[in-house]
Write a protein that holds these residues in place. Structure first.
Motif, PDB file in Angstrom:
ATOM      1  N   LYS A 252       3.506   0.162   2.759  1.00  0.00           N
ATOM      2  CA  LYS A 252       3.150  -0.520   4.005  1.00  0.00           C
ATOM      3  C   LYS A 252       2.578  -1.882   3.652  1.00  0.00           C
ATOM      4  CE  LYS A 252       0.427   0.266   8.138  1.00  0.00           C
ATOM      5  NZ  LYS A 252       1.181   0.447   9.309  1.00  0.00           N
ATOM      6  N   LYS A 253       2.763  -2.827   4.576  1.00  0.00           N
ATOM      7  CA  LYS A 253       2.285  -4.199   4.377  1.00  0.00           C
ATOM      8  C   LYS A 253       2.820  -4.770   3.057  1.00  0.00           C
ATOM      9  CE  LYS A 253      -0.059  -4.740   8.085  1.00  0.00           C
ATOM     10  NZ  LYS A 253       0.367  -5.741   9.050  1.00  0.00           N
ATOM     11  N   ALA A 254       4.090  -4.601   2.866  1.00  0.00           N
ATOM     12  CA  ALA A 254       4.681  -4.981   1.573  1.00  0.00           C
ATOM     13  C   ALA A 254       5.045  -6.462   1.512  1.00  0.00           C
ATOM     14  CB  ALA A 254       5.917  -4.129   1.318  1.00  0.00           C
TER      15      ALA A 254
ATOM     16  N   ILE B 287       0.857  -1.194   0.000  1.00  0.00           N
ATOM     17  CA  ILE B 287       0.000   0.000   0.000  1.00  0.00           C
ATOM     18  C   ILE B 287       0.888   1.237   0.000  1.00  0.00           C
ATOM     19  CG2 ILE B 287      -1.665   1.317   1.356  1.00  0.00           C
ATOM     20  CD1 ILE B 287      -2.598  -1.418   2.498  1.00  0.00           C
TER      21      ILE B 287
END
Lengths: 257, 87
Positions: free
Chosen positions: A202-204, A184
């Protein structure tokens, strides 16, 4: 005329225009604020400066002041006596002049910032090329490029206001094996020349490009955020996501159409 | 039609900086449910179909707060004040 003095006077005259530009080209558009060429500075700041001085004319008139163009012209002339006389007159009103300049500059800064807000709030900058900022990444990463007159891509069922989350697939070259990073998009950083410098995900997850098609080797990247340098990115794939709230308080996620 | 409300605040393009998402997006990706949200996003992109995410009570509460709803406090204010004074 002393050339340095003339330059200084010009600069003071153009200060409201400079302040206006500071307000209008702030935030992610600040790369457009700096001008190295004096001629360009003159052209780009003269008009807002004149508007500011005209706007303040009735106000200073109420306080018993007015603009004395004779003093201004004499200080720019080659007549030494005229210059000395003008400097003496300026010194006599130095505090009101300084106060006026501070107020006029703050007004111009606020006016520039307000105008920027007006232009951005209804995306006039994307719809009208004349108002467009010189920052292509702003338009790409916020989906505003879909509003460009020239653009052949548009959303049929949604508008750019509906974008709640931007999801990124980035092909990154880290040596021999290119990786695909997905996550994201939370923020981005521009370089001084206006190009993209960094993107924050983020949240990769990442996976080798060679393993992409069999879903093997997907790695979750733990941590709060991953920062990718644009110089290592080969290409970016952007997906614009809308989140709809449902009756029960849950959410429905779908791609913008 | 399941959709009942417009997203919180609707995305703002003005201000000192233009964000890449909206307020509801920010709440979701910073919530305890961010893992299932991102998974749903990945599935949506892959399949092209909408996905429903069942949110935890804390995320639902955060969304309600963002909308300006009054949410019942779990700890009464008076008790918080008393415990602060006694400590």
């Amino acid at each position: 005329m002393d050339i340095a003095l003339g330059g200084l006077i010009f600069l003071v005259i153009l200060l409201p225009g400079i302040s206006f530009r500071k307000g209008y080209f702030s935030g992610e558009f600040s790369n457009q604020y700096s001008i190295n060429d004096f001629f360009q500075l003159f052209i780009n700041t003269l008009f807002p400066s004149i508007i500011t001085y005209l706007a303040f004319l009735p106000i200073i008139f109420l306080f018993g002041y007015t603009y004395d163009f004779e003093v201004l012209l004499r200080i720019l002339s080659s007549n030494d006596d005229g210059v000395k006389d003008s400097i003496a007159k300026i010194q006599a009103f130095i505090y009101p002049i300084i106060l006026f300049q501070i107020i006029a500059n703050l007004f111009a800064l606020g006016a520039g910032n307000y105008l920027k807000d007006v232009v951005l709030s209804d995306s006039y900058d994307a719809k009208n090329k004349f108002l467009r900022y010189n920052n292509v990444w702003h338009y790409l990463l916020t989906a505003k490029f879909t509003l460009f007159e020239r653009s052949q891509i548009s959303f049929n069922e949604h508008s750019i206001d509906d974008v709640d989350i931007t999801f990124v697939d980035a092909l990154v070259n880290t040596g021999e094996n290119p990786y695909i990073y997905t996550g994201i998009l939370v923020d981005y950083e521009l370089a001084s020349d206006g190009g993209l410098d960094l993107i924050y995900l983020k949240k990769a997850q990442r996976e080798l490009l060679t393993q992409k098609w069999n879903n093997a080797g997907i790695q979750n990247i733990n941590g709060h955020i991953i920062i990718l340098k644009y110089e290592n990115i080969i290409n970016l794939n952007l997906s614009f996501i809308q989140v709809n709230e449902l009756k029960e308080g849950d959410v429905e996620i779908h791609l913008l159409q | 039609m399941k959709k009942i409300t417009r997203n919180i605040g609707v995305r703002q393009f003005n201000g000192s900086a233009v964000p890449v998402g909206s307020e509801i997006g920010k709440i979701l990706i910073n919530s305890t449910d961010s893992g299932i949200v991102v998974e749903a996003i990945r599935n949506t992109i892959k399949n092209g179909k909408s996905e429903t995410v069942i949110l935890s009570p804390s995320t639902k509460k955060a969304l309600k707060y963002a909308k300006g709803y009054t949410v019942k406090r779990t700890t009464p204010i008076s008790l918080v004040e008393v415990s602060k004074k006694s400590s």
